[in-house]
Write a protein that holds these residues in place. Structure first.
Motif, PDB file in Angstrom:
ATOM      1  N   VAL A 184       0.845  -1.191   0.000  1.00 26.20           N
ATOM      2  CA  VAL A 184       0.000   0.000   0.000  1.00 26.20           C
ATOM      3  C   VAL A 184       0.880   1.241   0.000  1.00 26.20           C
ATOM      4  O   VAL A 184       1.661   1.456   0.933  1.00 26.20           O
ATOM      5  CB  VAL A 184      -0.955   0.015   1.213  1.00 26.20           C
ATOM      6  N   GLY A 185       0.751   2.021  -1.067  1.00 25.21           N
ATOM      7  CA  GLY A 185       1.510   3.256  -1.168  1.00 25.21           C
ATOM      8  C   GLY A 185       2.998   3.027  -0.997  1.00 25.21           C
ATOM      9  O   GLY A 185       3.564   2.090  -1.561  1.00 25.21           O
ATOM     10  N   SER A 186       3.625   3.858  -0.187  1.00 29.97           N
ATOM     11  CA  SER A 186       5.064   3.750   0.032  1.00 29.97           C
ATOM     12  C   SER A 186       5.392   3.010   1.329  1.00 29.97           C
ATOM     13  O   SER A 186       6.529   3.074   1.808  1.00 29.97           O
ATOM     14  CB  SER A 186       5.696   5.146   0.049  1.00 29.97           C
ATOM     15  N   ASP A 187       4.407   2.319   1.897  1.00 31.54           N
ATOM     16  CA  ASP A 187       4.655   1.554   3.124  1.00 31.54           C
ATOM     17  C   ASP A 187       5.788   0.554   2.907  1.00 31.54           C
ATOM     18  O   ASP A 187       5.829  -0.136   1.891  1.00 31.54           O
ATOM     19  CB  ASP A 187       3.411   0.777   3.556  1.00 31.54           C
ATOM     20  N   GLU A 188       6.694   0.495   3.861  1.00 32.23           N
ATOM     21  CA  GLU A 188       7.816  -0.433   3.753  1.00 32.23           C
ATOM     22  C   GLU A 188       7.360  -1.877   3.924  1.00 32.23           C
ATOM     23  O   GLU A 188       7.785  -2.765   3.205  1.00 32.23           O
ATOM     24  CB  GLU A 188       8.864  -0.094   4.811  1.00 32.23           C
ATOM     25  N   LEU A 189       6.472  -2.108   4.878  1.00 33.06           N
ATOM     26  CA  LEU A 189       5.971  -3.456   5.138  1.00 33.06           C
ATOM     27  C   LEU A 189       4.677  -3.694   4.376  1.00 33.06           C
ATOM     28  O   LEU A 189       3.865  -2.779   4.212  1.00 33.06           O
ATOM     29  CB  LEU A 189       5.727  -3.652   6.633  1.00 33.06           C
ATOM     30  N   PRO A 190       4.440  -4.922   3.920  1.00 33.52           N
ATOM     31  CA  PRO A 190       3.178  -5.209   3.244  1.00 33.52           C
ATOM     32  C   PRO A 190       2.009  -5.115   4.217  1.00 33.52           C
ATOM     33  O   PRO A 190       2.143  -5.382   5.407  1.00 33.52           O
ATOM     34  CB  PRO A 190       3.347  -6.631   2.719  1.00 33.52           C
ATOM     35  N   TRP A 191       0.850  -4.739   3.692  1.00 35.33           N
ATOM     36  CA  TRP A 191      -0.362  -4.638   4.487  1.00 35.33           C
ATOM     37  C   TRP A 191      -0.901  -6.033   4.781  1.00 35.33           C
ATOM     38  O   TRP A 191      -1.534  -6.284   5.787  1.00 35.33           O
ATOM     39  CB  TRP A 191      -1.389  -3.804   3.726  1.00 35.33           C
ATOM     40  N   GLY A 192      -0.639  -6.953   3.884  1.00 31.24           N
ATOM     41  CA  GLY A 192      -1.099  -8.336   4.023  1.00 31.24           C
ATOM     42  C   GLY A 192      -0.581  -9.153   2.855  1.00 31.24           C
ATOM     43  O   GLY A 192       0.281  -8.703   2.108  1.00 31.24           O
ATOM     44  N   ALA A 227      -5.014  -3.340  -2.221  1.00 30.29           N
ATOM     45  CA  ALA A 227      -4.126  -2.204  -1.934  1.00 30.29           C
ATOM     46  C   ALA A 227      -4.822  -0.886  -2.249  1.00 30.29           C
ATOM     47  O   ALA A 227      -4.721   0.081  -1.488  1.00 30.29           O
ATOM     48  CB  ALA A 227      -2.835  -2.333  -2.734  1.00 30.29           C
ATOM     49  N   LEU A 228      -5.537  -0.842  -3.359  1.00 28.68           N
ATOM     50  CA  LEU A 228      -6.270   0.372  -3.733  1.00 28.68           C
ATOM     51  C   LEU A 228      -7.352   0.690  -2.705  1.00 28.68           C
ATOM     52  O   LEU A 228      -7.505   1.842  -2.281  1.00 28.68           O
ATOM     53  CB  LEU A 228      -6.888   0.215  -5.121  1.00 28.68           C
ATOM     54  N   ALA A 229      -8.096  -0.323  -2.272  1.00 33.07           N
ATOM     55  CA  ALA A 229      -9.156  -0.108  -1.283  1.00 33.07           C
ATOM     56  C   ALA A 229      -8.584   0.412   0.036  1.00 33.07           C
ATOM     57  O   ALA A 229      -9.146   1.331   0.642  1.00 33.07           O
ATOM     58  CB  ALA A 229      -9.924  -1.411  -1.044  1.00 33.07           C
ATOM     59  N   VAL A 230      -7.466  -0.154   0.464  1.00 31.88           N
ATOM     60  CA  VAL A 230      -6.835   0.314   1.703  1.00 31.88           C
ATOM     61  C   VAL A 230      -6.368   1.755   1.547  1.00 31.88           C
ATOM     62  O   VAL A 230      -6.575   2.600   2.427  1.00 31.88           O
ATOM     63  CB  VAL A 230      -5.668  -0.611   2.115  1.00 31.88           C
ATOM     64  N   ALA A 231      -5.762   2.064   0.400  1.00 32.79           N
ATOM     65  CA  ALA A 231      -5.275   3.425   0.163  1.00 32.79           C
ATOM     66  C   ALA A 231      -6.424   4.428   0.146  1.00 32.79           C
ATOM     67  O   ALA A 231      -6.314   5.527   0.706  1.00 32.79           O
ATOM     68  CB  ALA A 231      -4.500   3.477  -1.154  1.00 32.79           C
ATOM     69  N   VAL A 232      -7.550   4.059  -0.474  1.00 32.98           N
ATOM     70  CA  VAL A 232      -8.713   4.952  -0.511  1.00 32.98           C
ATOM     71  C   VAL A 232      -9.267   5.156   0.893  1.00 32.98           C
ATOM     72  O   VAL A 232      -9.591   6.281   1.285  1.00 32.98           O
ATOM     73  CB  VAL A 232      -9.796   4.394  -1.466  1.00 32.98           C
ATOM     74  N   CYS A 233      -9.371   4.087   1.666  1.00 32.88           N
ATOM     75  CA  CYS A 233      -9.862   4.210   3.052  1.00 32.88           C
ATOM     76  C   CYS A 233      -8.952   5.118   3.875  1.00 32.88           C
ATOM     77  O   CYS A 233      -9.419   5.959   4.623  1.00 32.88           O
ATOM     78  CB  CYS A 233      -9.984   2.841   3.704  1.00 32.88           C
ATOM     79  N   ARG A 234      -7.658   4.936   3.714  1.00 30.47           N
ATOM     80  CA  ARG A 234      -6.712   5.795   4.427  1.00 30.47           C
ATOM     81  C   ARG A 234      -6.883   7.256   4.013  1.00 30.47           C
ATOM     82  O   ARG A 234      -6.879   8.160   4.845  1.00 30.47           O
ATOM     83  CB  ARG A 234      -5.274   5.366   4.142  1.00 30.47           C
TER      84      ARG A 234
END
Length: 93
Positions: free
Chosen positions: A38-46, A80-87
């Protein structure tokens, strides 16, 4: 992992009999995993994980049409897109 029964895999993906169901050896022959970045996050969201009861379902070079891996990658992208939009929506409030 194209074929979990390949001798080169060894015991890496083999669970102790106490930890698996008897039918699992036939149920899980091929596995494909994609991290959800997700975005520029270093660790994966899942991780999106797909399995098949067919050896070489994932990782085969002899696929007609779209590779099965592409569906898994697409799903990881949608998540990833859904998480980014929610954020983004949470930051806009």
């Amino acid at each position: 992992m194209p074929d979990l029964d390949d001798p080169a895999v060894g015991t890496t993906f083999r669970l102790d009999d106490a930890l698996r169901k008897p039918e699992d050896r036939e149920r899980y022959k091929s596995i494909f995993a994609v991290p959800v970045q997700v975005g520029s996050d270093e660790l994966p969201w899942g991780v999106v994980l797909a399995t098949s009861n067919v050896p070489y379902h994932f990782g085969s070079t002899e696929t007609n049409g779209v590779d099965p891996e592409e569906g898994v990658r697409a799903l990881a992208g949608v998540i990833a897109l859904a998480v980014a939009v929610c954020r983004s929506n949470n930051h806009a409030s």
